[in-house]
Design an enzyme around this catalytic site. Structure first.
Site, PDB file in Angstrom:
ATOM      1  N   LEU A 161     -57.419 -19.746 -27.400  1.00 18.80           N
ATOM      2  CA  LEU A 161     -58.423 -20.713 -26.952  1.00 18.80           C
ATOM      3  C   LEU A 161     -57.873 -21.644 -25.884  1.00 18.80           C
ATOM      4  O   LEU A 161     -58.628 -22.157 -25.056  1.00 18.80           O
ATOM      5  CB  LEU A 161     -58.976 -21.498 -28.148  1.00 18.80           C
ATOM      6  CG  LEU A 161     -59.712 -20.618 -29.164  1.00 18.80           C
ATOM      7  CD1 LEU A 161     -60.340 -21.478 -30.260  1.00 18.80           C
ATOM      8  CD2 LEU A 161     -60.789 -19.763 -28.491  1.00 18.80           C
ATOM      9  N   TYR A 182     -52.144 -20.900 -44.094  1.00 21.85           N
ATOM     10  CA  TYR A 182     -52.674 -21.348 -42.803  1.00 21.85           C
ATOM     11  C   TYR A 182     -53.800 -22.377 -42.995  1.00 21.85           C
ATOM     12  O   TYR A 182     -53.757 -23.477 -42.422  1.00 21.85           O
ATOM     13  CB  TYR A 182     -53.159 -20.123 -42.007  1.00 21.85           C
ATOM     14  CG  TYR A 182     -54.017 -20.450 -40.822  1.00 21.85           C
ATOM     15  CD1 TYR A 182     -53.521 -21.196 -39.758  1.00 21.85           C
ATOM     16  CD2 TYR A 182     -55.351 -20.028 -40.767  1.00 21.85           C
ATOM     17  CE1 TYR A 182     -54.326 -21.501 -38.667  1.00 21.85           C
ATOM     18  CE2 TYR A 182     -56.153 -20.317 -39.685  1.00 21.85           C
ATOM     19  CZ  TYR A 182     -55.639 -21.061 -38.638  1.00 21.85           C
ATOM     20  OH  TYR A 182     -56.440 -21.367 -37.570  1.00 21.85           O
TER      21      TYR A 182
HETATM   22  C1  15L Z   1     -59.046 -18.729 -37.298  1.00 21.74           C
HETATM   23  O1  15L Z   1     -58.696 -19.805 -37.732  1.00 21.74           O
HETATM   24  C2  15L Z   1     -58.181 -17.930 -36.403  1.00 21.74           C
HETATM   25  O2  15L Z   1     -57.385 -18.747 -35.581  1.00 21.74           O
HETATM   26  C3  15L Z   1     -58.935 -16.951 -35.540  1.00 21.74           C
HETATM   27  O3  15L Z   1     -58.025 -16.017 -35.020  1.00 21.74           O
HETATM   28  C4  15L Z   1     -60.100 -16.257 -36.248  1.00 21.74           C
HETATM   29  O4  15L Z   1     -59.624 -15.254 -37.068  1.00 21.74           O
HETATM   30  C5  15L Z   1     -60.949 -17.265 -37.001  1.00 21.74           C
HETATM   31  O5  15L Z   1     -60.207 -18.183 -37.751  1.00 21.74           O
HETATM   32  C6  15L Z   1     -61.991 -16.628 -37.924  1.00 21.74           C
HETATM   33  O6  15L Z   1     -62.159 -17.124 -39.047  1.00 21.74           O
HETATM   34  O7  15L Z   1     -62.655 -15.688 -37.517  1.00 21.74           O
END
Ligand code: 15L
Length: 265
Positions: A15, A136
């Site tokens: 992004l 995460y």
């Molecule tokens: C996120 O937080 C990730 O950074 C991104 O790569 C996507 O996978 C996104 O979520 C999602 O939930 O689709």
């Protein structure tokens, strides 16, 4: 509003690369940073190489900056060590640098994975308790709490963007609900930077999708108005992904495949 100097972290990330050319219109100087070398500066840019886990580099990075768009850090489920470095230590270093350098507002790329263990038949608002779907998501929940603490203690404002799925197009059925177009991402970031008063606010980053799992009622003061929708992609996505396994946790929970991702791959 036009900022004299805006900082974009993670400018080499997914992004960050989308926002880098777009944010230039809202500032005189766009300072861009990444932990790897970003190459040459474009017109009106300053390029920095800085690691979030290096407090001295972060202090130098935030010098003479009016506001920060923080896209840096780890963006997927991974082992704890890189998440700790980028999203926990990194957030502390960013906010300490902001405090010491007098930066007043940060737009923080949080994630829908803060609430990824809510089910897809629930509609979640920004005041419901977090249910992170992994290390995460947990690190992003920490980031939001840290932003709240810096608002309460130090008066630094943050808008935490619980970004859904910001890609050129929704890639699967889940993303029909979570899709955030790049143009709407820009609208969201600009609204978060320029809303007159935000304290610490949380908002889900989604386009005007027909199906939605998220309710932004408590974020209306930010003034974000999505203009795109996943609906134009729906026929193609449904044709491509005809079968859904209803027993699969990825089809039950909002976080999708993230609820199954293990830190070891
Ligand atoms: C996120 O937080 C990730 O950074 C991104 O790569 C996507 O996978 C996104 O979520 C999602 O939930 O689709």
């Amino acid at each position: 509003i036009r900022f004299p100097r805006l900082l974009l972290t993670g400018a080499g990330g997914n992004l960050g690369q989308v926002l880098r050319p777009r944010l230039k219109a809202y500032c005189d100087v766009l300072r861009v940073s990444h932990r790897r070398d970003l190459g040459l500066a474009a017109k009106g840019e300053e390029v920095h190489t800085a690691s979030l886990e290096d407090a001295d580099q972060m202090l130098a990075l935030l010098d003479d900056v009016n506001a920060v768009v923080h896209m840096g850090g780890v963006s997927t489920e991974q082992p704890w060590a890189p998440i700790l470095a980028g999203n926990i230590v990194g957030m502390v270093n960013l906010y300490e640098a902001a405090r010491l350098k007098g930066v007043q507002r940060i737009v923080f790329a949080s994630s829908n994975h803060v609430t990824g263990f809510y089910r897809q038949d629930e509609v979640v608002n920004t005041r419901m308790p977090p249910k992170p779907d992994g290390f995460y998501g947990l690190s992003k929940a920490f980031g939001e709490d840290l932003a709240q603490m810096y608002w309460d203690r130090w008066g630094i404002e943050t808008v935490s963007l619980r970004i859904g799925s910001s890609f050129a197009e929704p890639k699967d059925r889940r993303m029909l609900a979570t899709y955030l177009s790049y143009d709407d991402l820009e609208r969201l970031v600009v609204a978060a930077l320029t809303a007159p008063i935000v304290g610490h606010s949380i908002i889900y980053g989604m386009s005007d999708n027909q199906t939605t799992w998220w309710d932004n009622t408590h974020a209306q003061h930010i003034g974000y108005r999505p203009q795109d929708s996943s609906d134009v992609f729906r026929p193609a996505v449904e044709a491509r992904q005809q079968h859904i396994d209803r027993q699969d946790p990825a089809a039950i929970y909002q976080g999708g495949a993230f609820v199954k991702a293990t830190p070891h791959g």
